[in-house]
Each structure stands twice: as C-alpha cells, then as structure tokens.
Design an enzyme around this catalytic site. Structure first.
Site, PDB file in Angstrom:
ATOM      1  N   ASP A  80      61.653 -38.640  36.450  1.00 18.07           N
ATOM      2  CA  ASP A  80      60.936 -38.950  37.688  1.00 18.07           C
ATOM      3  C   ASP A  80      60.820 -40.469  37.830  1.00 18.07           C
ATOM      4  OD1 ASP A  80      59.228 -39.144  39.809  1.00 18.07           O
ATOM      5  OD2 ASP A  80      57.481 -38.303  38.777  1.00 18.07           O
ATOM      6  N   ASN A 129      59.548 -42.024  40.730  1.00 16.64           N
ATOM      7  CA  ASN A 129      58.497 -42.506  41.631  1.00 16.64           C
ATOM      8  C   ASN A 129      57.127 -41.896  41.348  1.00 16.64           C
ATOM      9  OD1 ASN A 129      58.790 -39.949  42.556  1.00 16.64           O
ATOM     10  ND2 ASN A 129      59.125 -40.477  44.713  1.00 16.64           N
ATOM     11  N   ASP A 161      55.938 -38.774  41.221  1.00 19.68           N
ATOM     12  CA  ASP A 161      55.361 -37.613  41.924  1.00 19.68           C
ATOM     13  C   ASP A 161      55.536 -36.303  41.158  1.00 19.68           C
ATOM     14  OD1 ASP A 161      58.036 -37.171  42.218  1.00 19.68           O
ATOM     15  OD2 ASP A 161      58.039 -37.044  44.412  1.00 19.68           O
ATOM     16  N   ASP A 195      64.223 -37.478  40.149  1.00 20.79           N
ATOM     17  CA  ASP A 195      64.860 -38.017  41.354  1.00 20.79           C
ATOM     18  C   ASP A 195      65.981 -38.988  41.010  1.00 20.79           C
ATOM     19  OD1 ASP A 195      63.460 -40.274  40.519  1.00 20.79           O
ATOM     20  OD2 ASP A 195      61.714 -39.762  41.745  1.00 20.79           O
ATOM     21  N   ASP A 207      77.482 -31.877  43.560  1.00 23.51           N
ATOM     22  CA  ASP A 207      77.561 -30.415  43.555  1.00 23.51           C
ATOM     23  C   ASP A 207      77.597 -29.976  45.019  1.00 23.51           C
ATOM     24  OD1 ASP A 207      77.293 -27.704  42.924  1.00 23.51           O
ATOM     25  OD2 ASP A 207      75.915 -28.126  41.272  1.00 23.51           O
ATOM     26  N   ASP A 238      80.466 -25.316  44.158  1.00 27.03           N
ATOM     27  CA  ASP A 238      79.599 -24.204  43.781  1.00 27.03           C
ATOM     28  C   ASP A 238      80.168 -22.875  44.280  1.00 27.03           C
ATOM     29  OD1 ASP A 238      76.889 -23.184  42.920  1.00 27.03           O
ATOM     30  OD2 ASP A 238      76.900 -22.548  45.009  1.00 27.03           O
ATOM     31  N   GLU A 263      83.580 -23.696  40.288  1.00 22.99           N
ATOM     32  CA  GLU A 263      82.808 -22.679  39.577  1.00 22.99           C
ATOM     33  C   GLU A 263      83.417 -21.332  39.963  1.00 22.99           C
ATOM     34  OE1 GLU A 263      78.362 -20.810  39.043  1.00 22.99           O
ATOM     35  OE2 GLU A 263      79.124 -21.327  41.007  1.00 22.99           O
ATOM     36  N   HIS A 281      72.781 -25.111  33.977  1.00 20.67           N
ATOM     37  CA  HIS A 281      71.422 -24.782  34.455  1.00 20.67           C
ATOM     38  C   HIS A 281      71.265 -23.304  34.808  1.00 20.67           C
ATOM     39  CE1 HIS A 281      73.976 -25.275  37.889  1.00 20.67           C
ATOM     40  NE2 HIS A 281      73.115 -24.555  38.577  1.00 20.67           N
ATOM     41  N   ASP A 282      72.311 -22.513  34.683  1.00 20.55           N
ATOM     42  CA  ASP A 282      72.225 -21.075  34.972  1.00 20.55           C
ATOM     43  C   ASP A 282      72.132 -20.248  33.699  1.00 20.55           C
ATOM     44  OD1 ASP A 282      72.376 -21.423  37.715  1.00 20.55           O
ATOM     45  OD2 ASP A 282      74.557 -21.309  37.740  1.00 20.55           O
TER      46      ASP A 282
HETATM   47  C1  NOJ Z   1      75.852 -21.198  41.189  1.00 18.63           C
HETATM   48  C2  NOJ Z   1      74.784 -22.179  40.847  1.00 18.63           C
HETATM   49  O1  NOJ Z   1      75.090 -22.784  39.623  1.00 18.63           O
HETATM   50  C3  NOJ Z   1      73.484 -21.413  40.829  1.00 18.63           C
HETATM   51  O2  NOJ Z   1      72.437 -22.172  40.305  1.00 18.63           O
HETATM   52  C4  NOJ Z   1      73.199 -20.935  42.227  1.00 18.63           C
HETATM   53  O3  NOJ Z   1      72.064 -20.113  42.225  1.00 18.63           O
HETATM   54  C5  NOJ Z   1      74.371 -20.136  42.800  1.00 18.63           C
HETATM   55  N1  NOJ Z   1      75.646 -20.729  42.518  1.00 18.63           N
HETATM   56  C6  NOJ Z   1      74.239 -20.021  44.283  1.00 18.63           C
HETATM   57  O4  NOJ Z   1      74.510 -21.250  44.908  1.00 18.63           O
END
Ligand code: NOJ
Length: 568
Positions: free
Chosen positions: A23, A25, A27, A31, A100, A205, A262, A339-340
C-alpha cells in the site's frame, strides 16, 4: 533492456496481486505507488518481468477481472499517471511489465453491457451473448444446460424478459461475443492503446473461452442436481480461439508484444503447441495448470488432510508431457501457482519444514525448461491462511458461490472452513509480509485483504534478508544462477530427461548439454528417502542441507532435501 525477439527466454517473472502487495497511500489497499516502492526489492531478487493482475477500472466483483473501463486505471490502485510512472521506473531497472487483460467478459457495469441490456437494437447488444430461454412445462428455463465455473448455470435471466445472457464466471461478468468482428476490433484497439503507452505484453485472462459452441445444444454429460453440467467442450479451447488470437497478434504489426495465455479448460499439449508455436502460433507462453493440483486437493472437501499427498509420479508426467510435446516448437512458462490457487508451500511443501521445502520447490522449478514465474510471497515461503475465518475466504466471489452449494450439500461450516484453508484461492491473495511494523509493513491501515497467520511472529522479508540461510536468500542466489547465460542456455536448449521415472517420492531431472550435465534431485517428502545415483558429482551448485549422505551410489535424502549438481 535486451530488444531481441523471444526476450522472455531470459526473464524471471513475478506475479503481483496489486491489492495485497504494498500500500503506497495508506488506505489499506495495495496500489501502483506501492509496487513502485518495491521495484528495487524485485530487481535485487533478480526478477525482470512483472505480471500485474488487473488494474483497470472495475466494480471489483471478481477483484478486477470484471472490467468496467479498459482505458483507465482503477482509482483504488492509483491514477493513469501512476501507471505511466510505474512503467518508466520499471523499465529504468530493466523490468518489463505485463498487464492482465480480460478478453472473455466485461463487468455488467461496463457501458457496452448497459447499452446492450437496455437497447436490443444497439450495436453493443451483439457484443454479448443473449439467447431466448426455453419453456418446459410452462416454465421458463435457460437456453442450455451448461454450468459456469462459479455459479450453476452460465445463463442469467434479463429481468422482465424471456432472454438470458451468458457468463462463464460470475453473474456480474457477462461474456463478450468474439464472433462479432466489431467487438474484436474494440479489444485490438484497447490492447494497442496500452502497447503505445509502453507495456511489454499481456497476460490474456481466460483466453481459452473466447469461442463457444454456436449450435447452443445441450451437453450430453450427466447433469447435477441443479440440472446443469460443466462441459468445457462447449466453451473452452475451441478452434475459433486460434483465429481470433491470430487477428490480435496481427494487430500489433510485428511489435514484440509478449502474449501469455491462460488456457485451462482441459487443453491438451497438441492444442497448446498450435497456439504457442514459435513460427506459426499466436501466443508466446501458455499457462495450463496441469502441475498445480497434483495432490488430490482440488475439490477435496470430503477428504481428510492426511489424504492430500503430492503425487510425484503425476507431477513428473505432467511436467514432461508438456515438455515433450512442446519444447522443440514452443517456449513455456514455469510456475507453481498464482492468485487462483493455494500457496505452493501449503500445497507441495510443509510448514514443519518450511525452510527446506520452500527451497526444494524453488530449485525444482527454476531449473526446468521454461520461463519461471514466482507468485509474490513464494520467495519468502508464505503459507495458506491457516487461521483465517470463513469471511476472509468468501471475500472472493468464486468461493462465496461455492459456500452456498456446500451448505446445501450438508457440509458443516467447520468442514467448509477446513477445506477453504486448504484449497481456496484467497490463500494465494494474502497480504505480502514486508517487515515487523504494523500490518507486516504492508500499510499503516488495517488491510482489506487478509494477513497471514504468522506475520506477528516476524515472518517477513526483513527477517528473511537478515538470515543468510533464508528462503529469500536461496531464491536470490538460485535466480542469479538461473540467469547466468551459460546455465540459462543449458536449461533452455540441452535435452532434458527425467531420472528414475518410477521413484514415487523424488523428482529428478537432467539436462544433457554437450560438455555440461546439470541435474536436479528433489525429495518431496517430509521424511528420509533413498535415491540411487549412478553419476559422478563435479560440483554441488545448490543445496538446502549441509553436505550430502551418499554411500554406495545411494543418496539418503533428508526431508525435502534438494540438490542442483553439475556432473562429471
Ligand atoms: C482467471 C483469473 O485468474 C481468475 O482470478 C478470474 O476469476 C477468472 N479468470 C475470471 O476472469
């Protein structure tokens, strides 16, 4: 910066989830200014390519994957100007930036969708996929029985009409219609707008889902209780995707824009090879996720923790089936997670052997064939959110949707929570732990995203920097080694083979260069295992224990022991 084509072959990528990274700033939300502050850290680590998860304007139903304006930066992450500063500062440090870009859907708050929804004669109506429902016994039913990834049906009814719109993900993320050439042109314009601003490429994506089965026929797979079924053949990796992406590539007029696709949805290596072929393909690197869940953890709500065990044979098989099919024609990315997914330390490593297992995972990944991508926090061995409450996980729309179905199926909240702590994707979105200050040095304000269970124990970058035997220092050393032109060339060009395919606990591979052979040996178990070794060691380049236990051509590998060897 090197300007040659295929520059990503010399890159070490790093995935940033902007909301959780730093972060700038105060909050409580990460960012762009925060990322700028940490560029020197990243450079020092040896990273030279950043994939930043979506930063476009968005109502944040799916944390930015629901874009409402592709031409502006989401104010929660900063201004358009901040992004230009980030590009400049990163480039000055020889770090490239990949945005992304979400091509498969927009937010339902995007002006295109709003126009489409309210005026069926507007050109934007055909930017999306609207279909009339079917009347069955007098009841209005969705046009097909296809299930989405998040909620049950891919179809959401347009209030007050008998029409439905299509969404592969959440209801607030309507899919766009790539079959419409005007829509495609809009996206080419967007991508080129950001290339003009200086971005080096895009992570595309959900790009596997751009083509749909336009016959709109029901899936013949068995349906679930809700009457729907997830049949990826209906909207994943269909042949049209190739031609759409070819147009996108052509729109860059030969500029060396890195395109990372992806491509989940059960893609096979042969299809992947077509997409990423160096001569004829359209994408440069494909993330397929085949090596992510090789421990039975995916959808494992009914399982006990003890049942989750890394299937080393499957890992070898998955790494190699892509390597074998693709390496002659394609470049490939290397990654453990993003992150998934849960954190890789909690997936294939161990908290009990945190230091050893994190280093083992680093060594195993970095020297395989491909361009490595670390997920932020991997370099300090961040683990899952082992003490977070249910609410921390249901901040994610995908997980929130699954909570209600698990409850309907009769699971208790405790069982659901255990499962989320083990497998939910919020685990991979926790706050980056920087130092011993308040909130792990991420922000002076309590972060919106969850903090890890161990940040108060001082488990953070500062701590790791001070310890010469830390995970972070190992990563830095290993990345340096991997970036050495001689080693990089060997890793990317010398034939690679698995050593001892049938060993159930050890993943070992060998690069057979003309004069140099490089070997990785990694024990994936929290206990000692034996490994037959019929070679001569010239040098130990990397290891996570002192010395080696080698007797009569047999290694005794300690828990999660790893070695990078140069052989005679
Ligand atoms: C793949 C992304 O990595 C994921 O985080 C997202 O929920 C789905 N695509 C939909 O955009």
């Amino acid at each position: 910066m090197e300007n040659g084509s295929n520059w990503w072959n010399e890159a070490i990528g790093y995935i940033i989830y902007p909301e959780s990274f730093k972060d700038g700033n105060g909050d409580g939300i990460g960012d762009l200014r925060g990322i700028i502050e940490k560029l020197d850290y990243l450079k020092e680590l040896g990273v030279n390519l950043l994939w930043i998860c979506p930063i476009f304007a968005s109502p944040m139903d799916d944390n930015g994957y629901d874009v409402s304006d592709y031409y502006h930066i989401n104010p929660r992450f900063g201004t358009d100007e901040d992004f230009i500063v980030l590009l400049k500062e990163a480039h000055q440090r020889n770090i490239r930036i990949v945005m992304d870009l979400v091509l498969n859907h927009t937010s339902d708050e995007h002006p295109w969708f709003q126009r489409a929804l309210h005026d069926e004669n507007a050109p934007e109506h055909d930017y999306y996929i609207f279909k009339k429902g079917r009347y069955v016994d007098g009841k209005l039913m969705p046009p097909t029985n296809w299930s989405s990834f998040f909620t049950s049906s891919v179809w959401e009814r347009v209030p007050g009409t008998d029409e439905f719109y299509f969404h592969t993900f959440s209801r607030k993320m309507p899919d766009v219609n790539w079959n419409n050439p005007s829509l495609r042109k809009e996206y080419f314009k967007i991508a080129n707008y950001w290339v003009e601003k200086g971005v080096d490429g895009f992570r595309l994506d959900a790009v596997a889902h751009l083509g749909k089965d336009l016959s709109w026929s029901d899936s013949t797979l068995p349906v679930g209780k809700d009457g729907t079924v997830l049949d990826t053949s209906k909207f994943s990796n269909r042949p049209e995707v190739f031609s759409y992406l070819k147009e996108l590539r052509a729109s860059f007029l030969g500029k060396p824009v890195l395109l990372i696709g992806e491509v989940g949805g059960e893609i096979q290596p042969e299809q992947g090879r077509l997409l990423a072929d160096r001569e004829k393909g359209t994408l440069n690197l494909l993330f397929n996720f085949d090596t992510v869940w090789n421990n039975g953890n995916f959808g494992s709500i009914g399982k006990k923790d003890e049942e989750i065990k890394t299937d080393v044979l499957l890992l070898k098989h998955n790494f190699m089936r892509w390597y074998e099919a693709c390496h002659e024609n394609c470049d490939m990315p290397l990654y453990w997670c993003n992150h998934d997914h849960p954190r890789v330390l909690s997936q294939y490593g161990s908290l009990k052997y945190r230091n050893e297992s994190a280093k083992m995972l680093a060594n195993t990944l970095l020297f395989f064939y491909g361009t490595p991508f670390l997920h932020y926090g991997e370099e300090i061995g961040l683990a899952n959110l082992l003490e977070a409450p249910l609410e921390s996980f249901t901040m994610d729309v995908g997980t929130k949707d699954s909570l209600s179905s698990f409850r309907r199926e009769g699971y208790s909240d405790q069982e659901i929570l255990n499962f989320f702590r083990r497998a939910a994707r919020m685990n991979g979105r926790s706050i980056m732990q920087w130092n011993h200050d308040e909130n792990a040095g991420f922000s002076k304000t309590l972060p919106r995203m969850p903090l890890g269970f161990d940040y108060k124990e001082g488990f953070d970058v500062q701590d790791e920097m001070e310890d010469p035997y830390s995970i972070l220092n190992f990563y830095q050393y290993a990345i340096n080694l991997r970036r050495d032109p001689f080693i990089n060339d060997l890793v990317l060009r010398a034939p690679l083979e698995i050593v001892d395919w049938n060993h159930p606990d050890v993943l070992s591979y060998l690069h057979r260069g003309n004069d140099t052979r490089l070997m990785v040996i990694s024990n994936f178990r929290p206990y000692e295992v034996y490994f037959t070794f019929d070679y001569q060691i010239a040098d130990i380049l990397l290891q996570n224990y002192d010395g080696v236990i080698l007797k009569d051509h047999v290694f005794t590998l300690r828990p999660f022991e790893t070695l990078l060897l140069r052989l005679r």
